[in-house]
Scaffold this motif. Structure first.
Motif, short mmCIF file in Angstrom:
data_model
loop_
_atom_site.label_atom_id
_atom_site.label_comp_id
_atom_site.label_asym_id
_atom_site.label_seq_id
_atom_site.Cartn_x
_atom_site.Cartn_y
_atom_site.Cartn_z
N GLY A 1 20.08 -4.74 -4.98
CA GLY A 1 19.37 -3.52 -5.50
C GLY A 1 17.72 -3.70 -5.68
O GLY A 1 16.91 -2.99 -5.64
N GLU A 2 17.43 -5.32 -5.91
CA GLU A 2 16.09 -5.71 -6.21
C GLU A 2 15.34 -5.29 -4.89
O GLU A 2 14.02 -4.95 -5.12
N ALA A 3 15.88 -5.31 -3.87
CA ALA A 3 15.14 -5.34 -2.65
C ALA A 3 14.75 -3.65 -2.48
O ALA A 3 13.79 -3.49 -1.90
N ILE A 4 15.55 -2.89 -2.93
CA ILE A 4 15.26 -1.34 -2.95
C ILE A 4 14.36 -0.94 -3.97
O ILE A 4 13.44 -0.30 -3.62
N VAL A 5 14.38 -1.79 -5.23
CA VAL A 5 13.20 -1.30 -6.34
C VAL A 5 11.75 -1.93 -5.79
O VAL A 5 10.93 -1.27 -6.05
N GLU A 6 11.88 -3.07 -5.23
CA GLU A 6 10.77 -3.69 -4.74
C GLU A 6 10.00 -2.43 -3.70
O GLU A 6 8.69 -2.07 -3.82
N ALA A 7 10.89 -1.84 -2.96
CA ALA A 7 10.05 -1.31 -1.84
C ALA A 7 9.74 0.05 -2.55
O ALA A 7 8.78 0.82 -2.22
N MET A 8 10.52 0.76 -3.39
CA MET A 8 10.53 2.03 -3.91
C MET A 8 9.07 1.83 -4.89
O MET A 8 8.24 2.57 -4.75
N ALA A 9 9.20 0.88 -5.91
CA ALA A 9 7.95 0.62 -6.59
C ALA A 9 6.61 0.50 -6.01
O ALA A 9 5.53 1.02 -6.35
N GLY A 10 6.58 -0.16 -4.62
CA GLY A 10 5.50 -0.26 -3.86
C GLY A 10 4.95 0.94 -2.95
O GLY A 10 3.88 0.88 -2.63
N LEU A 11 5.72 2.17 -3.50
CA LEU A 11 5.28 3.18 -2.78
C LEU A 11 4.28 3.97 -3.66
O LEU A 11 3.44 4.89 -3.44
N GLY A 12 4.03 3.56 -5.19
CA GLY A 12 3.19 3.91 -6.22
C GLY A 12 3.73 5.56 -6.42
O GLY A 12 4.96 5.85 -6.40
N THR A 13 2.70 6.14 -6.97
CA THR A 13 2.95 7.41 -7.43
C THR A 13 1.77 8.46 -6.93
O THR A 13 1.28 9.51 -7.74
N SER A 14 1.65 8.40 -5.61
CA SER A 14 0.63 9.27 -5.02
C SER A 14 1.27 10.73 -5.09
O SER A 14 2.65 11.02 -4.75
N THR A 15 0.52 11.55 -4.93
CA THR A 15 0.92 12.97 -5.06
C THR A 15 1.02 13.65 -3.49
O THR A 15 1.69 14.69 -3.32
N SER A 16 0.74 12.46 -2.58
CA SER A 16 0.95 12.95 -1.20
C SER A 16 2.40 12.46 -0.85
O SER A 16 3.17 11.82 -1.59
N ASP A 17 2.96 13.03 0.24
CA ASP A 17 4.26 12.68 0.57
C ASP A 17 4.12 11.41 1.10
O ASP A 17 3.13 10.75 1.88
N VAL A 18 5.29 10.40 1.06
CA VAL A 18 5.13 9.10 1.38
C VAL A 18 6.18 8.65 2.49
O VAL A 18 7.33 9.19 2.12
N ASP A 19 6.19 7.87 3.36
CA ASP A 19 7.14 7.36 4.11
C ASP A 19 7.60 6.16 3.86
O ASP A 19 6.88 5.17 3.37
#
Length: 590
Positions: free
Chosen positions: A399-417
């Motif tokens: 789960g830690e691997a998923i959390v790190e990737a998701m948190a790394g996306l930030g909170t931009s209002t743009s769609d992210v990949d």
């Protein structure tokens, strides 16, 4: 290995060693660079047993340099990567931006608390509010990953609130409540409290009654089409000016279940001429004939819409910050009308864009996945082809691997990949050093061997950890090779951990050549399995099941243990199936 390849490995190892050393302002480490090195250069993997030795020499030279010398060398080799590191250093230490009006606990001394900005919150309180219509898919992980990370940063509070007040169109799944909490635990977070909105109907009714008394709501029996025409033309509903007493009586009749579905609603009175028609006199409560699947809520027929229920709960639970999708901007605007009636302060809101995730053929939709399971096209929520957290967990991804990737996306209002490869890379960093190596031959070809090879092969359990010892692989009269590894006539190959063989007349003949033939690039290194002593393996992957044979020690590994099948990838031991006489493993990633 030829000189050109060796030089390329040394060059790439130097770059990754410098990146590691400059980023962390410390000496580089073989274990820390192996994952990124092999991830960027997948063609190196067939030489995996030799690369740590080559990289170790390079790292020794890098670590002899001063920090400034390392930085200058990295600027020559990889200026763009160096610029990225320096840009990260200039930014906040967190991947996620600071929450609005939130003070870092660590930055505030006891003396400074007296001077805390009046706009800052005493406690950061957030909520994860899932619809319990099934276990979480991968995209759902973004919300708890971000909220859980913020909680840890601010020493805050968060709850799970199941928004389950739609027993018809978004009908809850009774098993999903526990399944979602299990998914949250898998991601590494424990909520401070858990609520079910369907337990709180009387609370919503009381607030509806207060709103009616304040003149902020009215009962309406218009059909949907009739009200839509009035709303779109900015004309008031004929029921809008009902007296409060009548509205109260009709609302109580709704609560008592005296109306059928669609016969009566309670509308929140807003601005009938608002520039956004979606905000005009929106529905707060409606009648639903379908009983709620939870027995405790099955007698209710008058249900709040999400904007009313969630808005009331956010106030009562003292939520300070809400994170929601950019597509839900109207929710805050609708709820603001209710907050204004009651004189409440609305929480801070952070809107973000959608996250798009690659690598799956199955649509990232709970209802779609549920349909595929019901139709028998998927085995369950943890089928490796399913884009769910249960699937990733069964595949051995932390789960830690998923959390790190998701948190790394930030909170931009743009769609992210989000590429699944980033989750895989994170997981590889977490498990690589502790995961032993094994051989697994997919759809293998059986070849007899001749000559006088050793009676047993003893490749290391891990190339970086000699202290763990070696595997004991018996050598019989034939071996299994993957089809693409079968050599041409009169060609030599090196069976990893065993030795050199020449292919002639349909058999592999032991040649007794030493390892120099590999180092000089004359002979390819391949993995293998003894034919008679091997373990039958079924490897479940996102692309379907793969069958093959593994070295005998795989049959003794415990369930949940991770292995790295050399030249194949990481996998989790699932179970040993005595009836089918096979070991079932779940493929994690390269």
């Amino acid at each position: 290995m030829n000189d050109e390849l060796r030089e390329r490995i040394e060059r790439e190892a130097e770059k990754h060693a410098l990146l590691n050393a400059v980023k962390h302002e410390s000496d580089a480490d073989v274990g820390a660079i192996m994952g990124p090195l092999m991830g960027d250069n997948p063609d190196f993997r067939e030489h995996g047993d030799e690369i740590p030795g080559i990289a170790g020499g390079v790292i020794g030279r890098v670590n002899d340099l001063s920090y400034e010398e390392k930085r200058e060398r990295l600027e020559d080799l990889a200026p763009e990567e160096l610029a990225e590191i320096e840009a990260e250093d200039e930014e906040d230490e967190h991947d996620l931006p600071d929450l609005p009006n939130a003070a870092e606990p660590s930055s505030a001394s006891p003396d400074s608390q007296a001077h805390q900005d009046a706009d800052e919150y005493d406690e950061i309180r957030m909520r994860v509010a899932p619809n319990p219509n099934g276990p979480w898919h991968v995209g759902h992980a973004r919300m708890p990953a971000v909220i859980g990370t913020y909680k840890e940063r601010y020493d805050g509070w968060f709850c799970v609130r199941f928004d389950d007040t739609d027993p018809e169109t978004k009908r809850p799944d009774l098993e999903a409540y526990d399944a979602i909490l299990e998914d949250l635990d898998y991601l590494g977070f424990e909520p401070d409290a858990t609520y079910k909105a369907s337990d709180r109907l009387e609370t919503y009714y009381e607030h509806a009654r207060e709103l009616i008394d304040l003149g902020g709501a009215y009962t309406c029996s218009c059909s949907g089409e009739e009200f839509s025409e009035l709303k779109n033309s900015g004309e008031p509903c004929p029921h809008r000016e009902k007296d409060v007493e009548t509205v109260r009586e009709e609302f109580e009749a709704m609560v008592d279940g005296e109306y059928d579905s669609g016969e009566m609603v309670l509308r929140v009175k807003t601005d009938i001429e608002h520039k956004n028609p979606a905000l005009r006199d929106w529905v707060g409560f409606r009648m639903i004939d379908t009983p709620h699947p939870r027995e405790e809520a099955s007698e209710y027929r008058c249900w709040p819409m999400l904007d009313f229920q969630s808005g009331v709960d956010d106030h009562l639970l003292e939520i300070s910050h809400i994170i929601r999708g950019i597509d839900l901007q109207d929710s805050a605007k609708r709820q603001q009308f209710v907050y204004d009636y009651f004189g409440w302060d609305y929480p801070e809101v952070v809107h973000w864009g959608h996250v798009q995730i690659d690598a799956y053929d199955v649509k990232m939709s709970t209802s779609t996945i549920a349909e595929l399971i019901e139709d028998g096209e998927l085995d369950g929520w943890d089928d490796p082809r399913a884009p769910t957290l249960k699937s990733l967990r069964r595949r051995g991804i932390r789960g830690e691997a998923i959390v790190e990737a998701m948190a790394g996306l930030g909170t931009s209002t743009s769609d992210v990949d989000l590429a699944m490869s980033s989750i895989y890379a994170n997981n590889r960093d977490l498990i690589d050093e502790e995961t032993d190596r094994r051989f697994f031959v997919r759809e293998g070809n059986q070849l007899p061997i001749s000559g006088d090879p050793p009676a047993e092969a003893n490749p290391p359990l891990h190339p970086n950890h000699e202290e763990r010892g070696v595997r004991e692989i018996p050598v019989s009269d034939s071996v299994m090779l993957e089809p693409e590894d079968v050599p041409e006539a009169d060609e030599r190959i090196w069976l990893k951990g065993l030795g050199c063989f020449r292919y002639a007349e349909g058999a592999l003949e032991y040649t007794d050549d030493d390892i120099d033939v590999v180092r000089e690039g004359e002979v390819d290194v391949v993995h293998w399995a003894p034919a008679s002593e091997s373990v039958a393996v079924r490897m479940r992957t996102p692309d379907g099941d793969v069958r093959g044979h593994a070295e005998p020690g795989v049959g003794d590994l415990a369930s949940d243990e991770m292995v790295q099948f050399e030249r194949v990838g990481f996998a989790r031991i699932d179970r040993h199936d005595d009836e089918e006489e096979e070991t079932v493993v779940y493929y994690a990633h390269p």
